[in-house]
Write a protein that holds these residues in place. Structure first.
Motif, PDB file in Angstrom:
ATOM      1  N   GLU A   5      46.037  39.860  48.664  1.00  0.00           N
ATOM      2  CA  GLU A   5      45.159  39.184  49.621  1.00  0.00           C
ATOM      3  C   GLU A   5      43.863  39.958  49.830  1.00  0.00           C
ATOM      4  N   ASP A  47      40.786  39.529  48.472  1.00  0.00           N
ATOM      5  CA  ASP A  47      39.716  38.559  48.710  1.00  0.00           C
ATOM      6  C   ASP A  47      38.371  39.227  49.003  1.00  0.00           C
ATOM      7  N   SER A  75      36.919  38.483  40.284  1.00  0.00           N
ATOM      8  CA  SER A  75      35.753  38.135  41.103  1.00  0.00           C
ATOM      9  C   SER A  75      34.511  38.674  40.414  1.00  0.00           C
ATOM     10  N   ARG A 123      36.619  33.776  42.737  1.00  0.00           N
ATOM     11  CA  ARG A 123      37.703  33.572  41.764  1.00  0.00           C
ATOM     12  C   ARG A 123      37.115  32.970  40.492  1.00  0.00           C
TER      13      ARG A 123
END
Length: 149
Positions: free
Chosen positions: A78, A80, A126, A141
């Motif tokens: 996670e 991100d 990324s 992504r």
């Protein structure tokens, strides 16, 4: 005499308006960079030989491509990453294929020990592309791949 002054004023306003509209149109023609044709390839280490992770993409901008930042991360973490965080990650090697386009390759060697510690499952790549004119595009992504045993 007042008709000439009025006509000159109206003509001046029309010219200034046209110049302003043209200037706005020219200012809006700049585009943000794009990143396309992404591919990722993971090869696990075997027989004492190192493995690798390779990400390849085509970056494009009308001003040219300055660089591409790349980060691979497991979906289960996670993590991100944000656009701001991407400025501090490793860069791909980009080679120009034209004045506006570059082929960028990011490659990592993976040892047996490193591979054993990697989380299995879905991983994301990324990217943050930067153009020569300073424009950027962030793709949280850009690519997805599976890391299995």
């Amino acid at each position: 005499m007042t008709k000439r002054v009025l006509l000159s004023s109206l003509l001046g306003i029309a010219v200034i308006g046209a110049m302003t509209a043209g200037g706005l149109a020219m200012a809006s023609t700049g585009t943000e960079p794009t990143v396309k044709k992404e591919s990722v390839h993971y090869v696990a280490p075997t027989g004492g030989r190192a493995g690798s992770l390779t990400f390849t993409a085509e970056a494009h901008d009308d001003s040219g491509v300055r660089g591409l930042k790349v980060l691979a991360w497991p979906a289960s973490s996670e993590l991100d990453p944000t656009k701001a965080e991407m400025r501090d990650v490793e860069s791909a090697t980009c080679r120009g294929t034209s004045d506006e386009t570059a082929r960028c390759v990011f490659s990592l060697k993976v040892t047996t020990e490193e591979a054993a510690a990697l989380e299995r499952g879905t991983w994301y790549i990324s990217t943050l592309a930067t153009a020569k004119d300073g424009g950027t595009v962030f793709q949280p992504r850009a690519a997805t791949f599976d890391l299995s045993r």
